[in-house]
Design an enzyme around this catalytic site. Structure first.
Site, PDB file in Angstrom:
ATOM      1  N   TYR A   1      42.877 100.766 183.390  1.00 29.91           N
ATOM      2  CA  TYR A   1      43.085  99.528 184.140  1.00 29.91           C
ATOM      3  C   TYR A   1      43.188  99.783 185.642  1.00 29.91           C
ATOM      4  CZ  TYR A   1      43.809  96.149 180.376  1.00 29.91           C
ATOM      5  OH  TYR A   1      43.634  95.289 179.330  1.00 29.91           O
TER       6      TYR A   1
ATOM      7  N   LYS B   1      42.126 108.804 171.391  1.00 33.42           N
ATOM      8  CA  LYS B   1      40.852 109.330 170.900  1.00 33.42           C
ATOM      9  C   LYS B   1      40.788 110.782 171.366  1.00 33.42           C
ATOM     10  CE  LYS B   1      37.389 107.450 169.618  1.00 33.42           C
ATOM     11  NZ  LYS B   1      36.725 107.516 168.273  1.00 33.42           N
TER      12      LYS B   1
ATOM     13  N   ASP C   1      40.420 104.101 166.684  1.00 37.56           N
ATOM     14  CA  ASP C   1      39.502 103.315 165.843  1.00 37.56           C
ATOM     15  C   ASP C   1      40.013 103.258 164.406  1.00 37.56           C
ATOM     16  OD1 ASP C   1      39.021 106.039 165.664  1.00 37.56           O
ATOM     17  OD2 ASP C   1      36.855 105.847 165.414  1.00 37.56           O
TER      18      ASP C   1
ATOM     19  N   ASP D   1      46.136  97.231 174.400  1.00 39.33           N
ATOM     20  CA  ASP D   1      45.661  95.861 174.613  1.00 39.33           C
ATOM     21  C   ASP D   1      44.894  95.389 173.375  1.00 39.33           C
ATOM     22  OD1 ASP D   1      45.082  93.486 176.112  1.00 39.33           O
ATOM     23  OD2 ASP D   1      43.090  94.286 176.550  1.00 39.33           O
TER      24      ASP D   1
ATOM     25  N   ASP E   1      46.366  92.734 170.122  1.00 35.86           N
ATOM     26  CA  ASP E   1      45.710  91.478 169.729  1.00 35.86           C
ATOM     27  C   ASP E   1      45.425  91.486 168.227  1.00 35.86           C
ATOM     28  OD1 ASP E   1      45.692  90.386 172.267  1.00 35.86           O
ATOM     29  OD2 ASP E   1      43.588  89.786 172.173  1.00 35.86           O
TER      30      ASP E   1
END
Ligand code: IPM
Ligand code: MG
Length: 370
Positions: free
Chosen positions: A143, A194, A227, A251, A255
């Protein structure tokens, strides 16, 4: 009673002002019935601040936030400001507040209330009693990492660049917040990255392991690729308690976790800074739902997430566990009684608007406190 709790209220855009109005009812109720008073300052952020002052996060807003004990934030953004240049967008309101106040730990609970079990996208058995806490790093990573931008190459074509960068201090401090929470919950924490493809992910895994081994041997730590975590959340969410991730992965996963509960309109969040010498942390509380421009101004938005954000504020910034639990219970009872805003409407329930829902919660508070 003197008002020793300084709150900055930032309603923002879209449904923000509407749902915030219902929180003011709860605050008034607390003032009258619980003799807790707040010194409330109201400020501008997002599109509302762009319109009035030309910036999505004016200095006066940042200064007021610095001077407050806690910030209650609504939501920012809407089609009206969509065509503004990238560095003038309403979203910068929340991003700048996180950065300037040093709010690096974003706590996003995803809890399934029994009354809303049917609203989940998953089968009831998979989500009954679900109670996950996503801890998202919120002042670093891709970000804010440099270099970033869109540049023109020698041949005239464009190249877009973002940088994922984390120092070990940034990783360790947010990991400690997650470990502390895990310790007070079921003692289980999953850290996601990751590490199979990203260097910052390798460091993330190493640092979280080191902090865990040195300071939290009592917490059971596991690591998961982001993932895979998304897949596991969507198929077997109850295996998780605290989930720790970077700004970007947090983020996305928050959600996803929110969707499992059936309504974004129900979920609060907290974003915390580092504790000072007296143990006090800067903090901002906001619902997970955005400004929902499609329903703004219609009086149909669900005010529960904003009310529950205020409950989180009472608990985390002021240690007012009893009052926080009272608000949570009131919301739950009202839903169990069958009232529903449009976003959580189910057959056989009574559909109500923002104000009726807010008033019902206050009436329930009256009953609970009687
Ligand atoms: C969130 C939002 C923000 C983010 C946007 C509005 C900048 O998606 O709080 O999750 O990406 O952090
Ligand atoms: Mg988001």
């Amino acid at each position: 009673m003197t008002a020793n709790k300084r709150l900055l209220v930032l309603p923002g855009d879209g449904i923000g002002p509407e749902v915030m109005r219902e929180v003011r009812r709860v605050i008034d109720w607390m003032d009258h019935r619980r003799h807790v008073s707040f010194a409330i300052d109201e400020g501008l952020v997002g599109g509302a601040a762009i319109d009035a002052l030309g910036s999505p996060c004016p200095d006066v807003t940042v200064e007021a936030a610095m001077a407050s004990d806690a910030v209650l934030f609504g939501s920012v953004g809407g089609p009206k400001w969509d065509s503004l240049p990238f560095d003038k967008r309403p979203e910068l309101g929340i991003l700048r507040l996180r950065q300037d106040l040093g709010l690096f730990a974003n706590l996003r609970p995803a809890k399934v209330m029994d009354a809303l079990l049917d609203a989940s996208s998953l089968k009831p058995d998979l989500v009954r009693g679900l109670d996950i806490m996503i801890v998202r790093e919120s002042t670093g990573g891709i970000y804010f990492g440099e270099p970033r931008g869109i540049e023109i190459m020698a041949d005239g074509s464009r190249r877009g660049i973002d940088t994922e960068v984390y120092t070990e201090q940034e990783i360790a401090r947010v990991a400690r917040v997650a470990f502390d929470l895990a310790r007070r919950r079921t003692g289980k924490m999953t850290s996601v990255e990751k590490a199979n493809v990203m260097q910052s992910g390798r460091l993330w895994r190493a640092v979280v392991s080191e902090v865990g081994a040195a300071e939290y041997p009592d917490v059971t730590l596991s690591h998961m690729y982001a993932d895979n975590c998304a897949m596991q959340l969507a198929s077997r969410p109850k295996q998780f308690d605290v989930v720790l991730g970077s700004n970007l992965f947090g983020d996305l996963l928050s959600d996803l976790a929110a969707a499992l509960t059936g309504s974004l309109g129900m979920l609060p969040s907290a974003t915390l800074g580092a504790p000072d010498a007296s143990g006090r942390r800067r903090a901002l509380y906001e619902p997970i739902h955005g400004s929902a421009p499609d329903i703004a101004g219609k009086g149909v938005a669900n005010p529960c997430a904003q009310m529950l954000s205020f409950a989180m504020l009472l608990r985390l910034s002021f240690g007012m566990e009893e009052d926080a639990a009272l608000i949570e219970k009131a919301v739950e009872n009202v839903l169990a009684g069958g009232l529903r805003t449009a976003d959580i409407m189910q057959p056989g329930r009574a559909r109500v608007g923002t104000t009726v829902m807010g008033e019902a919660v206050v009436r329930e508070l009256d009953k609970l406190a009687a």
